[in-house]
Design a protein around this motif. Structure first.
Motif, PDB file in Angstrom:
ATOM      1  N   LEU A   1      99.371 -74.303  23.803  1.00  0.00           N
ATOM      2  CA  LEU A   1      98.530 -73.338  24.527  1.00  0.00           C
ATOM      3  C   LEU A   1      97.095 -73.346  24.019  1.00  0.00           C
ATOM      4  CD1 LEU A   1     101.103 -70.460  24.836  1.00  0.00           C
ATOM      5  CD2 LEU A   1     100.125 -71.792  26.732  1.00  0.00           C
ATOM      6  N   ALA A   2      96.913 -73.520  22.719  1.00  0.00           N
ATOM      7  CA  ALA A   2      95.559 -73.589  22.152  1.00  0.00           C
ATOM      8  C   ALA A   2      94.824 -74.804  22.721  1.00  0.00           C
ATOM      9  CB  ALA A   2      95.620 -73.657  20.627  1.00  0.00           C
ATOM     10  N   GLU A   3      95.533 -75.910  22.871  1.00  0.00           N
ATOM     11  CA  GLU A   3      94.938 -77.116  23.449  1.00  0.00           C
ATOM     12  C   GLU A   3      94.552 -76.861  24.904  1.00  0.00           C
ATOM     13  OE1 GLU A   3      96.538 -81.610  23.897  1.00  0.00           O
ATOM     14  OE2 GLU A   3      97.087 -80.591  22.025  1.00  0.00           O
ATOM     15  N   LEU A   4      95.435 -76.207  25.655  1.00  0.00           N
ATOM     16  CA  LEU A   4      95.147 -75.864  27.044  1.00  0.00           C
ATOM     17  C   LEU A   4      93.924 -74.956  27.132  1.00  0.00           C
ATOM     18  CD1 LEU A   4      96.148 -75.918  30.063  1.00  0.00           C
ATOM     19  CD2 LEU A   4      97.388 -73.803  29.510  1.00  0.00           C
ATOM     20  N   ASP A   5      93.876 -73.945  26.279  1.00  0.00           N
ATOM     21  CA  ASP A   5      92.761 -72.991  26.283  1.00  0.00           C
ATOM     22  C   ASP A   5      91.430 -73.639  25.903  1.00  0.00           C
ATOM     23  OD1 ASP A   5      94.447 -70.968  27.126  1.00  0.00           O
ATOM     24  OD2 ASP A   5      94.746 -70.147  25.109  1.00  0.00           O
ATOM     25  N   SER A   6      91.499 -74.742  25.150  1.00  0.00           N
ATOM     26  CA  SER A   6      90.267 -75.438  24.747  1.00  0.00           C
ATOM     27  C   SER A   6      89.728 -76.336  25.861  1.00  0.00           C
ATOM     28  CB  SER A   6      90.511 -76.263  23.483  1.00  0.00           C
ATOM     29  OG  SER A   6      91.223 -77.454  23.803  1.00  0.00           O
ATOM     30  N   GLY A   7      90.467 -76.412  26.985  1.00  0.00           N
ATOM     31  CA  GLY A   7      90.002 -77.234  28.099  1.00  0.00           C
ATOM     32  C   GLY A   7      90.656 -78.596  28.179  1.00  0.00           C
ATOM     33  N   THR A   8      91.587 -78.869  27.280  1.00  0.00           N
ATOM     34  CA  THR A   8      92.291 -80.148  27.276  1.00  0.00           C
ATOM     35  C   THR A   8      93.632 -79.979  27.968  1.00  0.00           C
ATOM     36  OG1 THR A   8      91.275 -80.678  25.163  1.00  0.00           O
ATOM     37  CG2 THR A   8      93.221 -81.949  25.754  1.00  0.00           C
ATOM     38  N   ARG A   9      94.043 -80.995  28.692  1.00  0.00           N
ATOM     39  CA  ARG A   9      95.371 -80.961  29.315  1.00  0.00           C
ATOM     40  C   ARG A   9      96.384 -81.479  28.287  1.00  0.00           C
ATOM     41  NH1 ARG A   9      96.855 -83.226  35.324  1.00  0.00           N
ATOM     42  NH2 ARG A   9      99.107 -83.223  35.064  1.00  0.00           N
ATOM     43  N   PRO A  10      97.173 -80.575  27.706  1.00  0.00           N
ATOM     44  CA  PRO A  10      98.065 -80.986  26.616  1.00  0.00           C
ATOM     45  C   PRO A  10      99.280 -81.768  27.104  1.00  0.00           C
ATOM     46  CG  PRO A  10      98.443 -78.693  27.167  1.00  0.00           C
ATOM     47  CD  PRO A  10      97.283 -79.151  28.010  1.00  0.00           C
ATOM     48  N   GLU A  11      99.778 -82.630  26.237  1.00  0.00           N
ATOM     49  CA  GLU A  11     101.068 -83.282  26.429  1.00  0.00           C
ATOM     50  C   GLU A  11     101.921 -82.959  25.217  1.00  0.00           C
ATOM     51  OE1 GLU A  11     100.889 -87.474  27.249  1.00  0.00           O
ATOM     52  OE2 GLU A  11     100.054 -87.143  29.242  1.00  0.00           O
ATOM     53  N   PHE A  12     103.215 -82.805  25.462  1.00  0.00           N
ATOM     54  CA  PHE A  12     104.115 -82.477  24.361  1.00  0.00           C
ATOM     55  C   PHE A  12     105.513 -82.997  24.675  1.00  0.00           C
ATOM     56  CE2 PHE A  12     103.750 -79.089  27.386  1.00  0.00           C
ATOM     57  CZ  PHE A  12     105.054 -78.669  27.623  1.00  0.00           C
ATOM     58  N   PRO A  13     106.235 -83.464  23.653  1.00  0.00           N
ATOM     59  CA  PRO A  13     107.563 -84.027  23.877  1.00  0.00           C
ATOM     60  C   PRO A  13     108.658 -82.971  23.804  1.00  0.00           C
ATOM     61  CG  PRO A  13     106.948 -84.345  21.605  1.00  0.00           C
ATOM     62  CD  PRO A  13     105.774 -83.665  22.275  1.00  0.00           C
ATOM     63  N   VAL A  14     109.712 -83.234  24.547  1.00  0.00           N
ATOM     64  CA  VAL A  14     110.965 -82.503  24.403  1.00  0.00           C
ATOM     65  C   VAL A  14     112.024 -83.570  24.137  1.00  0.00           C
ATOM     66  CG1 VAL A  14     112.683 -81.032  25.514  1.00  0.00           C
ATOM     67  CG2 VAL A  14     110.247 -80.644  25.952  1.00  0.00           C
ATOM     68  N   THR A  15     112.711 -83.464  23.009  1.00  0.00           N
ATOM     69  CA  THR A  15     113.764 -84.425  22.694  1.00  0.00           C
ATOM     70  C   THR A  15     115.093 -83.882  23.201  1.00  0.00           C
ATOM     71  OG1 THR A  15     114.086 -83.470  20.500  1.00  0.00           O
ATOM     72  CG2 THR A  15     112.583 -85.334  20.662  1.00  0.00           C
ATOM     73  N   VAL A  16     115.899 -84.783  23.735  1.00  0.00           N
ATOM     74  CA  VAL A  16     117.175 -84.389  24.335  1.00  0.00           C
ATOM     75  C   VAL A  16     118.278 -85.294  23.798  1.00  0.00           C
ATOM     76  CG1 VAL A  16     118.444 -84.047  26.486  1.00  0.00           C
ATOM     77  CG2 VAL A  16     115.952 -83.739  26.457  1.00  0.00           C
ATOM     78  N   THR A  17     119.365 -84.670  23.383  1.00  0.00           N
ATOM     79  CA  THR A  17     120.558 -85.403  22.974  1.00  0.00           C
ATOM     80  C   THR A  17     121.674 -85.039  23.947  1.00  0.00           C
ATOM     81  OG1 THR A  17     119.869 -85.281  20.660  1.00  0.00           O
ATOM     82  CG2 THR A  17     122.175 -85.844  21.078  1.00  0.00           C
ATOM     83  N   ILE A  18     122.284 -86.062  24.538  1.00  0.00           N
ATOM     84  CA  ILE A  18     123.378 -85.865  25.493  1.00  0.00           C
ATOM     85  C   ILE A  18     124.677 -86.273  24.805  1.00  0.00           C
ATOM     86  CG2 ILE A  18     124.316 -86.521  27.750  1.00  0.00           C
ATOM     87  CD1 ILE A  18     121.365 -87.266  28.523  1.00  0.00           C
ATOM     88  N   THR A  19     125.655 -85.368  24.844  1.00  0.00           N
ATOM     89  CA  THR A  19     126.932 -85.629  24.183  1.00  0.00           C
ATOM     90  C   THR A  19     128.095 -85.399  25.139  1.00  0.00           C
ATOM     91  OG1 THR A  19     127.015 -83.352  23.358  1.00  0.00           O
ATOM     92  CG2 THR A  19     126.081 -85.010  21.879  1.00  0.00           C
ATOM     93  N   ASN A  20     129.236 -86.012  24.794  1.00  0.00           N
ATOM     94  CA  ASN A  20     130.451 -85.778  25.580  1.00  0.00           C
ATOM     95  C   ASN A  20     131.220 -84.606  24.971  1.00  0.00           C
ATOM     96  OD1 ASN A  20     131.858 -86.775  23.341  1.00  0.00           O
ATOM     97  ND2 ASN A  20     132.307 -88.750  24.291  1.00  0.00           N
TER      98      ASN A  20
END
Length: 152
Positions: free
Chosen positions: A112-131
């Motif tokens: 959000l701080a990056e967004l507020d500074s005028g930059t379009r932020p990117e951020f990862p979400v890691t996902v683990t898929i299990t049975n």
């Protein structure tokens, strides 16, 4: 004081009809972690009897979207979350019901701080898929961005 994100499961099913169609359910939802599940449904299977690769991808991407919604729900008026890119590794043959655990990769405050500074932020979400036995069948990284809302 923790943020109430109990609305996220229903909101995902309403905002993204595909989620309801596939039967994805949300077992845990917090602003940093979501656990979602995909039932074993013959209509969603591939040629070897397990969930189709597209279903695995969709489950993981949906779980990542739910954690993004939970993390940034209070800020949706100033930005729209969008997937920038995603990568998946299919680790083992998946059979039966699947579970995806999505974890926010950066602190929401930092994004959000990056967004507020005028930059379009990117951020990862890691996902683990299990049975059902807890064996990892897939791993994903979904990179999200917050597209600033147009100022009217």
């Amino acid at each position: 004081m923790s943020q109430d994100v109990s609305f996220v499961a229903d909101a995902m099913k309403q905002a993204v009809p595909w989620v309801k169609t596939t039967g994805i359910d949300f077992e845990e939802v917090s602003p940093t972690r979501v656990v979602a599940s995909l039932p074993d449904d013959e209509a969603l299977r591939n040629h070897v009897g397990g969930p189709h690769a597209a279903m695995m991808f969709g489950l993981g991407e949906t779980a990542s979207g739910a954690v993004v919604m939970a993390a940034f729900a209070q800020h949706m008026g100033k930005a729209t979350p969008l997937v920038a890119r995603a990568d998946i590794a299919y680790k083992k043959l998946a059979l039966g019901a699947l579970t995806a655990e999505a974890v926010l990769g950066r602190a929401a405050e930092e994004v959000l701080a990056e967004l507020d500074s005028g930059t379009r932020p990117e951020f990862p979400v890691t996902v683990t898929i299990t049975n059902a036995e807890g064996v990892t069948t897939g791993e994903m990284v979904v990179v999200w961005t917050l597209k600033p809302a147009r100022q009217g």
